[in-house]
Design an enzyme around this catalytic site. Structure first.
Site: not given
Length: 510
Positions: A79, A167, A169, A223, A225-228
């Site tokens: 684009c 586009h 995507e 508790g 997802v990311d930090s675990s």
């Protein structure tokens, strides 16, 4: 990794989606602002120029030194990127006679083109531009057209340099992944070997090199997802030299403090729980402004965390669960962006802590984090948890936060989440929760008039939280949840359901 793709961001709302599609091909890619182009080393096998809300005809249009890029690696302009190639390469870009937005079909395409190999006749594509290329750049060959756009795609002769005005995507471009696969795997020659197992192996080695043989790391766990997942990667890298702290800020879901500690117990993590509810409630007393509450919660968390971290001797590093959308949102393409909300993952570390930051997940999207967590053997209890805001229920209680208002919301939220699980709807929803509103409404219970609190239920479907649609939950389910909350939570007499999408609304109310 066998090659990566560099994506230069000119401010398009679709830039992250390009990156996600490339990674779906198991190829690593990075997004960089157009004005901060990194060195094009041998590991970069291809470059994609994103779209933009700007016009290449504007005096202040974002520009990049294309002479530096062309010939270094295959180049694909999408684009705005295609229009930039045309405008700076001897072509011409003019305003479209009518805005070209929405579905279109390739009325003609060159099947001999490596970029378009395998595309069907009349392949559906998605257009989104107010300008159009009326003359292709010098030395270019038009390789695709639609009924109204002559230069839908072109290639510079003698170069692996391409431009497309649609586009690929977005899902509306039905064979967009075929085109991206052609570019990334065939033209750029990348090997699809960027897998969760590969990421774990590489990241653990990088963490060991970064932290060293004696470095000590402290990390706050939530508790989520990311930090675990970040903690498990660090645990694999440094073992007991990782010290985890879980702070009960009084703004967690009902019984969450005990549940989280129990979930971590079998994972071998070195974790300490800290009950700091009273400190957070004191800091929030009298505050009603959302940003003031966020900052009070953040400030208090840093004070508590700093105090607890200083109980551990020899700490050198601070582990964080920062993920890629956090990084991208905190690095605007052009100048400072308007503050929607302060971010709890990027920045905020007090100078006095003098710790170096280690962020194992900073290049991953949310769904990629879950796949890595599964590779690490984390239980579904953690991996399938809905995202939960850093400030917790503090920003789901509109108005002042008190212990009693927290209790009301915890009870209502527990019923909502419990019913989602019972109806097997929990995993079909990306994020859900209850919001306590700062109003009271009239009701009737038995023969008595009531004047009590109102709760809003919020549930959305999404891939990564950048955009979201409200979840179309069954009416009988919502009726059951509403009845159970009103009957069981004394102090609430009305339940409403939020049917706003993001954008224009945000997922959280504050």
């Amino acid at each position: 990794m066998s090659g990566q793709i560099l994506i230069l961001d000119f401010g398009s709302q679709y830039t992250q989606l390009i990156a996600r599609r490339v990674r779906e091909l198991n190829v690593y890619c990075e997004i960089h602002p157009f004005n901060k182009v990194p060195a094009i080393g041998p590991e970069v096998r291809g470059v994609i120029l994103s779209g933009s809300p700007m016009s290449v005809r504007q005096a202040d249009a974002p520009m990049v030194d294309l002479a530096r890029l062309r010939g270094q690696a295959p180049l694909l302009g999408v684009c705005y990127g295609a229009q930039l190639l045309a405008q700076t390469g001897g072509g011409e870009v003019l305003p479209s006679e009518t805005r070209e937005y929405g579905r279109a079909h390739l009325a003609h395409h060159n099947p001999a083109s490596r970029l378009l190999a395998g595309l069907s006749d009349q392949s559906q594509v998605w257009m989104s531009h107010g300008d159009t290329i009326v003359r292709e750049p010098a030395g270019a060959e038009v390789i695709a057209s639609t009924g109204s756009v002559r230069v839908a795609a072109f290639q510079i002769r003698g170069e692996q340099t391409y431009g497309i005005q649609f586009h690929p995507e977005v899902t509306h471009s039905e064979e967009g992944m075929t085109l991206l696969r052609n570019f990334v795997l065939d033209i750029c020659g990348c090997t699809p070997d960027w897998t969760p197992a590969h990421f774990v192996t590489d990241t653990v080695a990088q963490l060991q090199a970064q932290v060293g043989p004696t470095g000590q790391v402290v990390m706050a766990l939530s508790g989520g997802v990311d930090s675990s997942v970040a903690a498990m990667l660090l645990h694999q890298a440094v073992g007991t030299r990782l010290h985890c702290i879980f702070v009960d800020n009084g703004l967690l879901r009902k019984d969450e403090y005990a549940q989280v500690l129990e979930a971590y117990a079998g994972l071998g993590l070195n974790i300490t729980g800290v009950d700091a509810k009273a400190e957070f409630y004191a800091a929030l007393a009298g505050l009603t402004d959302p940003e003031a509450k966020r900052k009070a919660i953040g400030r208090t968390f840093i004070e508590v965390f700093d105090r607890e971290a200083h109980r551990i001797s020899g700490i050198d590093f601070l582990g964080q669960g920062t993920i890629y959308p956090d990084v991208i949102e905190s690095a605007p393409v052009k100048g400072p962006s308007a503050t929607i909300k302060s971010h709890h993952n990027v920045g905020g570390l007090p100078d006095k802590m003098k710790l170096r930051i280690v962020e194992p997940l900073r290049m991953l999207f949310k769904d990629e984090v879950r796949r890595v967590g599964r590779e690490l053997g984390l239980p579904d209890l953690i991996l399938q948890r809905h995202p939960f805001p850093g400030p917790g229920l503090g920003i789901r209680i509109l108005g002042e936060v008190t212990a009693e208002r927290v209790r009301l919301l915890q009870e209502a939220d527990a019923i909502f989440i419990g019913r989602l699980r019972a109806y097997n709807l929990y995993s079909a929803v990306w994020q859900a929760g209850a919001v306590l509103l700062p109003i009271q409404s009239v009701g009737v219970m038995g023969d008595e008039r009531t004047y009590e609190q109102v709760v809003a239920l919020r549930a959305v479907t999404s891939t990564d939280g950048m955009t979201a649609d409200w979840a179309h939950l069954p009416y009988d389910f919502l009726a059951e949840v509403s009845g159970e909350i009103i009957n069981r939570v004394r102090g609430i007499n009305r339940v409403v359901y939020d049917i706003s999408s993001k954008p224009p609304a945000t997922i959280e109310w504050e």
